[in-house]
Design an enzyme around this catalytic site. Structure first.
Site, mmCIF file in Angstrom:
data_model
loop_
_atom_site.group_PDB
_atom_site.id
_atom_site.type_symbol
_atom_site.label_atom_id
_atom_site.label_comp_id
_atom_site.label_asym_id
_atom_site.label_seq_id
_atom_site.Cartn_x
_atom_site.Cartn_y
_atom_site.Cartn_z
ATOM 1 N N SER A 17 29.913 -68.376 -43.086
ATOM 2 C CA SER A 17 29.757 -69.688 -43.732
ATOM 3 C C SER A 17 29.838 -70.782 -42.682
ATOM 4 C CB SER A 17 30.893 -69.889 -44.751
ATOM 5 O OG SER A 17 30.944 -71.236 -45.163
ATOM 6 N N TYR A 32 39.777 -69.416 -45.990
ATOM 7 C CA TYR A 32 38.359 -69.039 -46.035
ATOM 8 C C TYR A 32 37.688 -69.270 -44.670
ATOM 9 C CZ TYR A 32 33.536 -69.119 -47.950
ATOM 10 O OH TYR A 32 32.207 -68.887 -48.230
HETATM 11 P P1 NAP Z 1 29.702 -65.302 -55.985
HETATM 12 O O1 NAP Z 1 28.531 -65.784 -56.776
HETATM 13 O O2 NAP Z 1 31.064 -65.718 -56.361
HETATM 14 O O3 NAP Z 1 29.620 -63.691 -55.919
HETATM 15 C C1 NAP Z 1 30.602 -62.991 -55.220
HETATM 16 C C2 NAP Z 1 30.229 -61.539 -55.145
HETATM 17 O O4 NAP Z 1 31.253 -60.850 -54.376
HETATM 18 C C3 NAP Z 1 30.196 -60.846 -56.506
HETATM 19 O O5 NAP Z 1 29.163 -59.894 -56.488
HETATM 20 C C4 NAP Z 1 31.563 -60.171 -56.596
HETATM 21 O O6 NAP Z 1 31.592 -58.987 -57.398
HETATM 22 C C5 NAP Z 1 31.762 -59.776 -55.143
HETATM 23 N N1 NAP Z 1 33.162 -59.524 -54.811
HETATM 24 C C6 NAP Z 1 34.205 -60.371 -54.832
HETATM 25 N N2 NAP Z 1 35.342 -59.742 -54.458
HETATM 26 C C7 NAP Z 1 34.998 -58.461 -54.194
HETATM 27 C C8 NAP Z 1 35.712 -57.312 -53.776
HETATM 28 N N3 NAP Z 1 37.023 -57.355 -53.530
HETATM 29 N N4 NAP Z 1 35.035 -56.147 -53.619
HETATM 30 C C9 NAP Z 1 33.699 -56.070 -53.865
HETATM 31 N N5 NAP Z 1 32.966 -57.129 -54.259
HETATM 32 C C10 NAP Z 1 33.610 -58.304 -54.432
HETATM 33 O O7 NAP Z 1 29.558 -65.717 -54.445
HETATM 34 P P2 NAP Z 1 28.276 -66.165 -53.590
HETATM 35 O O8 NAP Z 1 28.219 -67.624 -53.602
HETATM 36 O O9 NAP Z 1 27.098 -65.358 -53.950
HETATM 37 O O10 NAP Z 1 28.787 -65.740 -52.126
HETATM 38 C C11 NAP Z 1 28.357 -64.578 -51.460
HETATM 39 C C12 NAP Z 1 28.815 -64.665 -50.018
HETATM 40 O O11 NAP Z 1 28.246 -65.822 -49.409
HETATM 41 C C13 NAP Z 1 30.325 -64.794 -49.858
HETATM 42 O O12 NAP Z 1 30.755 -64.079 -48.725
HETATM 43 C C14 NAP Z 1 30.506 -66.279 -49.637
HETATM 44 O O13 NAP Z 1 31.691 -66.554 -48.932
HETATM 45 C C15 NAP Z 1 29.272 -66.606 -48.838
HETATM 46 N N6 NAP Z 1 28.896 -68.008 -48.853
HETATM 47 C C16 NAP Z 1 28.571 -68.613 -50.029
HETATM 48 C C17 NAP Z 1 28.209 -69.960 -50.017
HETATM 49 C C18 NAP Z 1 27.804 -70.704 -51.258
HETATM 50 O O14 NAP Z 1 27.590 -71.913 -51.168
HETATM 51 N N7 NAP Z 1 27.668 -70.069 -52.398
HETATM 52 C C19 NAP Z 1 28.197 -70.661 -48.804
HETATM 53 C C20 NAP Z 1 28.549 -69.997 -47.638
HETATM 54 C C21 NAP Z 1 28.884 -68.667 -47.667
HETATM 55 P P3 NAP Z 1 31.930 -59.032 -59.005
HETATM 56 O O15 NAP Z 1 30.686 -59.578 -59.652
HETATM 57 O O16 NAP Z 1 32.185 -57.627 -59.390
HETATM 58 O O17 NAP Z 1 33.100 -59.941 -59.154
#
Ligand code: NAP
Length: 244
Positions: free
Chosen positions: A139, A152
């Site tokens: 990130s 984070y």
């Molecule tokens: P999200 O919509 O909250 O989805 C999170 C995903 O991670 C879900 O599939 C969830 O599974 C899974 N997860 C959480 N804890 C887990 C665990 N202990 N074991 C296995 N799976 C787990 O998040 P997102 O926004 O798509 O983010 C995805 C990645 O991108 C993350 O690493 C986040 O830090 C990074 N990121 C996101 C943003 C943003 O703006 N959205 C920006 C920078 C980086 P379940 O469905 O089973 O809960």
């Protein structure tokens, strides 16, 4: 050529888009999830409807035994993992003075220790095959820092150091190790920020909008492809031109 890809946290958000993208590129995709089996199954259904091959696999990526079991299942059902995307992540935001030990350790475990566990599990087969792709979703918080996200940002900065180190260890084995650093992307993670906070950051983004999960997935797809065969140890920032 179709490979076996494992996307951690592939049930929704960015991971779901990555799973669909890699499925459409002809890879056999294991969609890992933690709690939302239904969402993971829906992702697999969408992937197969588009002509791909997918498999939903449960497992908490911060738990060593669960990771071992998950890799055993994927290897039996699809074959050894050739493309690993360390995408699963959580937030537990708070100012440091108020941050509980639980908020600290859960974020480090799920966002950083998970990459250690999954990458180690994937590497053995990749070394044997003399080919592999490891891509971690970090990130911009891990590069610039962000108030309220010391846990984070520390985990995401750790992922960058991890990526650069492992790239040096396994480059001679035909394995590339890279990271993608998204800015603000429209998912449930950023929904949690609330409307006011989301509106407040828009002026900081050159493109004036949040990214879509598909816009992150296409960059992951590039790093997983043969076009990126000479790219390793890199962090590709995909933030629409974000100036903190
Ligand atoms: P999200 O919509 O909250 O989805 C999170 C995903 O991670 C879900 O599939 C969830 O599974 C899974 N997860 C959480 N804890 C887990 C665990 N202990 N074991 C296995 N799976 C787990 O998040 P997102 O926004 O798509 O983010 C995805 C990645 O991108 C993350 O690493 C986040 O830090 C990074 N990121 C996101 C943003 C943003 O703006 N959205 C920006 C920078 C980086 P379940 O469905 O089973 O809960």
């Amino acid at each position: 050529m179709g490979r076996v890809a494992l996307i951690t946290g592939g049930s929704r958000g960015i991971g779901r888009a990555i799973a669909l993208h890699l499925g459409a590129s002809g890879h056999r995709v294991a969609v890992n999830y933690h709690t939302r089996a239904e969402a993971a199954e829906e992702t697999v259904t969408a992937l197969t409807a588009a002509g791909g091959t997918g498999l939903a696999v449960p497992g908490d990526v911060g738990d060593g035994d669960a990771v071992t079991e998950m890799f055993a299942t994927v290897t039996t059902e699809l074959g050894p993992v050739e493309i690993l995307v360390n995408n699963a992540g959580i937030t537990a935001d708070d100012l440091l003075l108020r941050m509980t030990p639980e908020a600290w350790s859960s974020v480090i475990q799920t966002n950083l220790t998970s990459a250690y566990l999954c990458t180690k599990a994937a590497l053995r087969g990749m070394v044997k095959a003399k080919w592999g792709r490891i891509i971690s979703v970090t990130s911009v918080s891990g590069i610039s820092g962000n108030a309220g996200q010391a846990n984070y940002a520390a985990a995401k900065a750790g992922l960058i150091g991890f990526t650069k180190s492992v790239a040096k260890e396994v480059g001679s084995r035909g394995i590339t190790v890279n990271a993608v650093a998204p800015g603000f992307v429209a998912t449930e993670m950023t929904d949690a920020l609330g409307e006011e906070a989301r509106r407040a950051v828009l002026p900081l983004i050159s493109l004036g909008r949040f990214g879509t999960p598909a816009e992150i997935a296409s960059v992951v797809g590039y790093l997983a492809s043969d076009q990126a065969s000479y790219v390793t140890g890199q962090v590709l920032v995909v933030d629409g031109g974000l100036g903190f």
